[in-house]
Design an enzyme around this catalytic site. Structure first.
Site, mmCIF file in Angstrom:
data_model
loop_
_atom_site.group_PDB
_atom_site.id
_atom_site.type_symbol
_atom_site.label_atom_id
_atom_site.label_comp_id
_atom_site.label_asym_id
_atom_site.label_seq_id
_atom_site.Cartn_x
_atom_site.Cartn_y
_atom_site.Cartn_z
ATOM 1 N N LYS A 33 0.993 -1.259 -0.023
ATOM 2 C CA LYS A 33 -0.092 -0.018 -0.022
ATOM 3 C C LYS A 33 0.904 1.215 -0.181
ATOM 4 C CE LYS A 33 -1.625 2.673 3.018
ATOM 5 N NZ LYS A 33 -1.531 3.718 2.620
ATOM 6 N N GLY A 77 7.308 4.508 8.067
ATOM 7 C CA GLY A 77 6.392 5.811 8.303
ATOM 8 C C GLY A 77 6.691 6.541 9.746
ATOM 9 N N SER A 78 5.973 7.467 10.017
ATOM 10 C CA SER A 78 6.373 8.082 11.462
ATOM 11 C C SER A 78 6.120 7.110 12.627
ATOM 12 C CB SER A 78 5.347 9.372 11.531
ATOM 13 O OG SER A 78 4.050 8.799 11.497
ATOM 14 N N THR A 95 2.403 7.001 13.718
ATOM 15 C CA THR A 95 1.628 6.170 13.030
ATOM 16 C C THR A 95 2.252 4.705 13.508
ATOM 17 O OG1 THR A 95 1.341 7.657 11.224
ATOM 18 C CG2 THR A 95 0.713 5.133 10.751
ATOM 19 N N GLU A 124 9.792 0.716 10.668
ATOM 20 C CA GLU A 124 10.813 1.572 10.455
ATOM 21 C C GLU A 124 10.205 2.875 10.411
ATOM 22 O OE1 GLU A 124 13.883 0.509 10.132
ATOM 23 O OE2 GLU A 124 13.686 -1.593 9.516
ATOM 24 N N CYS A 130 14.554 9.388 6.175
ATOM 25 C CA CYS A 130 14.581 9.258 7.630
ATOM 26 C C CYS A 130 16.003 9.304 8.262
ATOM 27 C CB CYS A 130 13.732 7.863 7.756
ATOM 28 S SG CYS A 130 14.713 6.739 6.692
ATOM 29 N N GLU A 165 11.824 16.263 14.430
ATOM 30 C CA GLU A 165 12.514 15.872 13.351
ATOM 31 C C GLU A 165 11.757 16.633 12.396
ATOM 32 O OE1 GLU A 165 10.177 12.128 11.470
ATOM 33 O OE2 GLU A 165 12.094 11.644 10.423
HETATM 34 P P1 NAD Z 1 2.886 8.246 7.971
HETATM 35 O O1 NAD Z 1 3.118 7.551 9.024
HETATM 36 O O2 NAD Z 1 1.890 9.419 8.022
HETATM 37 O O3 NAD Z 1 2.398 7.306 6.634
HETATM 38 C C1 NAD Z 1 3.198 6.234 6.203
HETATM 39 C C2 NAD Z 1 2.329 5.150 5.552
HETATM 40 O O4 NAD Z 1 1.192 4.803 6.827
HETATM 41 C C3 NAD Z 1 1.297 5.803 4.650
HETATM 42 O O5 NAD Z 1 1.161 4.857 3.634
HETATM 43 C C4 NAD Z 1 -0.045 6.167 5.105
HETATM 44 O O6 NAD Z 1 -1.053 6.139 4.449
HETATM 45 C C5 NAD Z 1 -0.088 4.903 6.178
HETATM 46 N N1 NAD Z 1 -0.828 4.986 7.211
HETATM 47 C C6 NAD Z 1 -1.236 6.189 7.926
HETATM 48 N N2 NAD Z 1 -1.945 5.862 9.060
HETATM 49 C C7 NAD Z 1 -2.044 4.347 9.218
HETATM 50 C C8 NAD Z 1 -2.723 3.676 10.167
HETATM 51 N N3 NAD Z 1 -3.302 4.464 11.282
HETATM 52 N N4 NAD Z 1 -2.400 2.555 9.962
HETATM 53 C C9 NAD Z 1 -1.793 1.900 8.887
HETATM 54 N N5 NAD Z 1 -1.232 2.683 7.975
HETATM 55 C C10 NAD Z 1 -1.293 4.019 8.150
HETATM 56 O O7 NAD Z 1 4.474 8.710 7.514
HETATM 57 P P2 NAD Z 1 4.674 9.864 6.252
HETATM 58 O O8 NAD Z 1 4.578 11.169 6.615
HETATM 59 O O9 NAD Z 1 4.072 9.328 4.916
HETATM 60 O O10 NAD Z 1 6.394 9.596 6.252
HETATM 61 C C11 NAD Z 1 7.487 10.328 6.981
HETATM 62 C C12 NAD Z 1 7.732 9.459 8.054
HETATM 63 O O11 NAD Z 1 8.057 8.146 7.759
HETATM 64 C C13 NAD Z 1 9.183 10.337 8.586
HETATM 65 O O12 NAD Z 1 8.728 10.208 10.167
HETATM 66 C C14 NAD Z 1 10.236 9.406 8.434
HETATM 67 O O13 NAD Z 1 11.343 9.289 9.270
HETATM 68 C C15 NAD Z 1 9.603 8.084 8.258
HETATM 69 N N6 NAD Z 1 10.467 7.097 7.327
HETATM 70 C C16 NAD Z 1 11.154 5.996 8.053
HETATM 71 C C17 NAD Z 1 11.941 5.495 7.356
HETATM 72 C C18 NAD Z 1 12.744 4.335 8.222
HETATM 73 O O14 NAD Z 1 13.279 3.424 7.342
HETATM 74 N N7 NAD Z 1 13.021 4.240 9.479
HETATM 75 C C19 NAD Z 1 12.068 5.535 5.953
HETATM 76 C C20 NAD Z 1 11.388 6.320 5.278
HETATM 77 C C21 NAD Z 1 10.510 7.262 6.124
#
Ligand code: NAD
Length: 474
Positions: free
Chosen positions: A173, A224-225, A228, A246, A280, A377
């Site tokens: 997704k 993601g964050s 989340t 991650e 990230c 961040e």
């Molecule tokens: P986000 O957490 O808002 O979204 C990430 C994904 O999760 C999206 O596909 C989103 O649609 C989905 N999502 C949102 N709410 C959800 C839920 N309740 N349940 C399941 N899925 C859900 O993150 P973002 O704003 O898209 O990305 C930025 C963040 O990602 C930053 O904090 C960054 O540091 C982190 N990141 C981490 C890594 C790593 O490897 N550690 C790599 C890239 C980005």
């Protein structure tokens, strides 16, 4: 309202499918124009994707591993053959410069190739006089691969590679902000992957929670964050799904006094600002020894002023816009709050009026340790430089964070750098090099930056359960 047809379709059970319900519009962050429409998957399409993956799992897990490797390699070459087209689409929806988009597409292919070549122990046998014991690694079932908007394509490869190699099937997704290139990859792979082994679905904010809470999912591989990530873990508890999380980071770069200032300033600059800081493992706090602070800051500021920001499709552009309005507003708010707090700026980057979510690099001069620009961040093109005098002090300050993702250390004295790096509470420290993960090395965050690891043998094994067969000899 009558919706147009989707510009890109989902891959479910080997078929390319359009919308049963609504469509989502996707914007180009450089122009704010609509550049695509994708299906907003409802419950029936989600169920169809998970069921297709579940059915395909029965055959895929029994497929000899060399055949699974061949499918991964075939996916890699198909995507590589379409690099030009996919890179343009990626720049259009994500904003990054075209050259960087090309690297992201070829990296997708490289990561699948690397997984196709990876050995992993799936059946270890030990013998004693009385027993023969097998420790088997069996695949889990259907994996949900959830990906953010900063590196949508390469992060999908990190989900698909280990899941398929270990014998799992997957439902990917992408973020609602950047689904186009991932769906296009699905269109290209429809005839390359056996039906149902890889499914790609798009949808709005509700799709992530519906996917992670689906009873057919056995593992959630989430990027993601941290906020989340906490919700994903709670959702996983319902089905006791395995999770890899991650998450966010606030990585420190630490510059010791013996460096070549010009060279290290340039390399740290790009470790901070690549992808407009939306990475990230971008350096988000730069600690510079007081002996070289002024010279380093001058060089770093020069780079920040001279870098070319613009639409990623234009020649010579080095940094694109922020990817979406919410992120743009967050970063602009943080910059304004930093200025409002009285902090000194070495470079106050322009924030031109739209269209486009453009923010030019901003560099903050030695703010207080508890300033928001240091503790949060930003995930954008704004970075604080911080002065330090002794190593114990910089270790304490670097570790004073809820996050523990990664970091970099820069010094001519490799032994000193290594000793310092070992004291930083993070999953990876790169010494005298930019922060770039590789498929052969495990990668994962400490503290609020994650749970579990991706990449390398460990990343593949996290897509398996252990089964022990303890056989008493007659
Ligand atoms: P986000 O957490 O808002 O979204 C990430 C994904 O999760 C999206 O596909 C989103 O649609 C989905 N999502 C949102 N709410 C959800 C839920 N309740 N349940 C399941 N899925 C859900 O993150 P973002 O704003 O898209 O990305 C930025 C963040 O990602 C930053 O904090 C960054 O540091 C982190 N990141 C981490 C890594 C790593 O490897 N550690 C790599 C890239 C980005």
């Amino acid at each position: 309202m009558i919706h147009p047809e989707p510009t890109h379709r989902m891959l479910i059970g080997g078929r390319l499918v359009g919308a049963e319900g609504g469509l989502l519009s996707v914007l180009n962050p450089a122009t704010e124009e609509i550049v695509g429409h994708v299906p907003d998957a409802g419950d029936a399409q989600l169920d169809a994707a998970v069921s297709a993956a579940r059915r395909a799992f029965v055959t895929w897990r029994a497929t000899p591993v060399d055949e699974r490797r061949a499918v991964l390699a075939a996916c890699a070459s198909t995507v590589r053959e379409h690099t030009g087209e996919l890179a343009v689409l990626l720049t259009t929806e994500q904003g990054k410069p075209l050259a960087d988009a090309r690297i992201e597409i070829t990296t997708f292919a490289d990561w699948l190739d690397a997984h196709a070549a990876m050995e992993y122990p799936d059946d270890e046998i030990t013998e004693t006089g009385t027993h023969r014991v097998r420790v088997r690694r069996v695949p889990l079932g259907v994996v949900a691969g959830i990906v953010p908007w900063n590196y949508p394509v390469v992060l999908a490869a990190k989900k698909i590679g280990p899941a398929l190699l270990a014998g799992n099937t997957i439902v990917v997704k992408p973020s609602p902000y950047t689904p186009l290139t991932t769906l296009r990859v699905g269109e290209l792979l429809a005839d390359v992957v056996p039906a149902g082994v890889v499914n790609i679905i798009s949808g709005g904010d509700s799709l992530g929670p519906r996917l992670t809470g689906h009873p057919g999912i056995r593992k959630i591989a989430f990027v993601g964050s941290s906020a989340t990530g906490r919700k994903v873990m709670a959702s996983a508890a319902r089905n006791l799904s395995r999770v890899t999380l991650e998450l966010g980071g606030n990585d420190a770069a630490i510059v010791l006094p013996d460096v070549d200032v010009d060279e290290v300033a340039r390399r740290v600059f790009w470790t901070c600002f690549v992808n407009s800081g939306q990475l990230c493992i971008a350096a988000k706090r730069v600690y510079v020894h007081e002996d070289v602070y002024d010279a380093f800051a001058e060089r770093f500021a020069e780079l920040a002023r001279s870098v070319k920001v613009g639409n990623g499709m234009e020649d010579g552009v080095q940094l694109g816009p922020l990817q979406n309005r919410a992120q743009y507003e967050k970063v602009v708010g943080l910059i304004k709050a930093t200025i409002g707090s009285g902090a000194r700026l070495l470079v106050e980057g322009a924030i031109p009026d739209g269209p486009g979510y453009f923010v030019h690099p901003t560099v903050v001069d030695d703010p207080a340790d508890d300033a928001a620009i240091v503790t949060q961040e930003p995930f954008g093109p704004v970075v604080p430089l911080l002065r330090f005098r002794d190593v114990d002090d910089v270790v304490r300050r670097a570790n004073d964070s809820e996050y523990g993702l990664a970091g970099t250390v820069w010094s001519r004295d490799i032994a000193a750098a290594e000793e310092l790096a070992a004291r930083i509470e993070v999953g990876t420290v790169w010494i005298n090099q930019e922060a770039i993960p590789t498929p052969d090395l495990p990668f994962g965050g400490h503290k609020a930056s994650g749970i579990g690891v991706e990449n390398g043998l460990e990343g593949v094994l996290e897509h398996t359960d252990i089964q022990v067969l303890s056989i008493r000899k007659a």
